[in-house]
Design a protein around this motif. Structure first.
Motif, PDB file in Angstrom:
ATOM      1  N   GLU B 130      -3.704 -24.036   8.991  1.00 57.37           N
ATOM      2  CA  GLU B 130      -4.408 -23.728  10.246  1.00 57.37           C
ATOM      3  C   GLU B 130      -4.375 -24.893  11.232  1.00 57.37           C
ATOM      4  N   ASP B 137       0.277 -20.389  17.497  1.00 64.67           N
ATOM      5  CA  ASP B 137      -1.160 -20.733  17.513  1.00 64.67           C
ATOM      6  C   ASP B 137      -1.466 -21.520  18.786  1.00 64.67           C
ATOM      7  N   VAL B 157      -3.271 -17.459  15.947  1.00 61.71           N
ATOM      8  CA  VAL B 157      -4.656 -17.778  16.287  1.00 61.71           C
ATOM      9  C   VAL B 157      -4.625 -18.564  17.594  1.00 61.71           C
TER      10      VAL B 157
END
Lengths: 126, 514
Positions: B130, B137, B157
């Motif tokens: 992440e 992202d 994301v």
């Protein structure tokens, strides 16, 4: 007579081996790692056959009084030796065109040895 | 019996074939790039400064557990007297150097004040997925709103304006670098200035007695070209970098600049003591390869003592006369200026360059000084020892040119990158051997892990392949075998060619660790 047939045999084997080289190079560049090993083994076989061919051509020269197979074979072997090291050192600008030329030369030689009759030339006629 | 060819015919035909063969080989020699290079040079339209006149800048340093960086556009003077618009991390190019310690997590909050989406990747970082800066992202700038942002990716994301990246840095001490990794637009973003260095230290390294303080220099080498108005020239199809990606046709193999910058200064010079220096060299160029050597004005060459690779210290030093470095590679090198007479100049030159791109930078040896530094014979003993027999899988990948949509692109295993397609799935902890084959120069980079080079071109690795790496440079027609263990974190990662233009034009693939 026998020497002429031996030369024909070696040149034919040489032709088959040299046609394998672009095939293996293509396999390698398609991403198959083993293609490089095949190309390297092929290079050993091709150059070995080249040197055998020079020996056979010397015999033809002595026994049949024909010098051209020796001169042509020597030229091919010199090209193949340069080709071998150009390939090992990654000198692709030389390796690719010289490879095409070497294959073409072996083809011409193949045609020539099978076209020419396997006879001893009369002395004084050469 | 057939008619024999006459001597005249034989000589004629033979001669003609000989001439054609010679003509072919000499035109190959004349037309080819020797040494081979991948990319096209963009010429600057402004007068260029003389070499070794501008002092070497050292980027400012940021440290601590919480760091904030604002990505913003600034005007800076790279060439003396020429204002240049840059995209920067924190207002400078290179961005600030982040100093960190092994195992101490750092959170970097990035605020995007640029006119386009961005995403930060810490190159060489052992980072949870992440925070690894996956290309989709994206951090959208204020007011980006409904505008598109690249390929469809259901797992993306995105965030608005700010994003915090957490780097555990549970990894060997080394120099990493951070740069933009935005889908389709990485190359022009790095070119405009989005790159900085990140050093990870540990106590084992600090106890070795290597040159340190002002005698340790991070050096980011990057080539650029300048347009007539002083801006950085780049052959984008869409110069706003908002909608259409890619570069103009002549540059699809890579964009090479004609100005060599080190830490953002053209052909700089640095005054040094007559002592050992530790140079932490990064090639942050999009496509340019270098083969570095250190040459005195009398032609004598200084040894480049390599002590570290991409992923930290070697087991033992390796001495080079010249050191090839591909985009994204790093070398940790000791140069001993104590060996040269006071007043000497040591030029760092690129053997692959020509004309002005042959020069990189210079050191002026100006001061006598005490030197208590040393280069231990054993530098580290924690390098992973993966054996071929441990590998649970062997994978083959070709890196080559190909058709991508309607145009030319760069493919891995015959496919252009798609965020929503998993190319490789492996289990956390698995050891694998990857066999990589290239058509032209491709510096291949794996995210998350370091690897060891097992072989190159079917033979033993080269001296500069030593140690733990995260980028391996394949030359035209070359192959390499690498071995690694996929450990650290589960999730979606990448591997790709680090020629930034190739990367933007398809040469990336997904690596899913489950």
């Amino acid at each position: 007579m026998v020497s002429g047939w031996v030369l024909r045999g070696v040149v034919s084997a040489h032709l088959v081996a040299v046609f394998g080289q672009p095939v293996f190079a293509g396999v390698y560049l398609s991403g198959d790692f083993d293609g490089l090993r095949m190309h390297a083994v092929g290079a050993d076989i091709v150059t070995s056959l080249g040197y055998l061919q020079v020996i056979a051509a010397v015999v033809v020269w002595v026994r049949l009084r024909q010098v051209w197979p020796f001169v042509a074979s020597l030229g091919v072997v010199v090209a193949e030796t340069v080709q071998y090291f150009a390939g090992q050192d990654g000198v692709l600008w030389l390796h690719l065109p010289l490879g095409v030329m070497t294959v073409a030369a072996v083809v011409v030689l193949f045609i020539a040895v099978w076209r020419q009759p396997v006879v001893r030339r009369e002395v004084g006629h050469a | 019996m057939r008619e024999r060819m006459s001597r005249r015919q034989v000589l004629g035909i033979g001669g003609a074939l000989g001439v054609v063969a010679l003509g072919g080989l000499s035109s190959a020699a004349a037309l080819s790039r020797r040494p081979a290079s991948t990319g096209a040079v963009l010429r600057s339209a402004v007068p260029l400064p003389p070499a070794f006149a501008v002092p070497l800048p050292i980027p400012s340093v940021l440290s601590g557990a919480e760091i904030e960086i604002v990505q913003r556009e600034v005007t800076a003077e790279i060439l003396p007297g020429v204002p240049t618009r840059l995209w920067t991390y924190g207002g400078t190019f290179p961005g600030p150097t982040i100093e960190s310690h092994r195992g101490r997590a750092v959170t970097v909050a990035h605020r995007n004040e640029l006119p386009v989406p961005t995403v930060v990747h810490l190159h060489g970082g052992r980072t949870p997925a992440e925070s690894d800066g996956y290309p989709t992202d994206l951090v959208l700038p204020a007011g980006w709103g409904h505008m598109g942002h690249g390929m469809h990716d259901p797992r993306a994301v995105t965030s608005e304006v700010t994003r915090s990246y957490t780097f555990p840095l549970d990894q060997r001490a080394t120099m990493l670098w951070y740069h933009d990794h935005r889908m389709d637009f990485t190359a022009p973003a790095i070119w405009r200035g989005l790159a900085g260095m990140h050093i990870v230290r540990d106590s084992a390294e600090e106890s070795l007695g290597l040159p340190s303080g002002v005698r340790e220099l991070p050096l980011m080498i990057a080539d650029r070209a300048f347009a007539a108005d002083g801006s950085l020239a780049y052959p984008s199809i869409d110069p706003t970098l908002q909608m259409q990606h890619g570069v103009q046709e002549p540059y699809i193999a890579g964009v090479l600049g004609d100005v060599i910058l080190v830490n953002g200064a053209p052909w700089p010079v640095h005054e040094v003591d007559a002592a050992r220096y530790r140079l932490r060299i990064l090639n942050a160029s999009n496509a340019r390869h270098y083969d570095l050597e250190a040459v005195l004005d009398d032609g004598r060459r200084l040894d480049l003592v390599q002590i570290g690779a991409d992923q930290g210290l070697l087991r033992a030093p390796v001495i080079h006369r010249n050191l090839p470095i591909a985009p994204a590679e790093r070398y940790d090198v000791i140069l001993d200026f104590g060996q040269v007479p006071l007043g000497s100049r040591v030029r760092i030159v690129n053997r692959l360059g020509s004309g002005r791109t042959r020069d990189v930078m210079a050191f002026s040896v100006v001061r006598k000084a005490a030197d208590s530094s040393r280069i231990p014979e054993v530098l580290s003993d924690d390098l992973p020892e993966w054996q071929r027999s441990e590998a649970v899988r062997v994978r083959d990948f070709s890196f080559r040119a190909g058709q991508m949509g309607d145009g030319h692109g760069w493919l891995i295993g015959g496919q252009a990158f798609a965020p929503d397609r998993t190319d490789v799935t492996t289990r956390l902890g698995d050891v694998e051997i990857w066999r990589l084959v290239a058509d032209v120069h491709h510096p291949v980079h794996l995210h998350l892990v370091g690897f060891r080079v097992l072989s190159r071109g079917g033979r033993a690795p080269l001296p500069h392949d030593a140690g733990l790496k995260d980028t391996v440079s394949l030359r035209p027609g070359e192959s390499a075998e690498i071995i690694t263990r996929f450990d650290g974190y589960r999730g979606r990662y990448l591997f790709h060619c680090h020629n930034a233009e190739h990367e933007d034009m398809g040469m990336m693939a997904n690596l899913e660790i489950t």
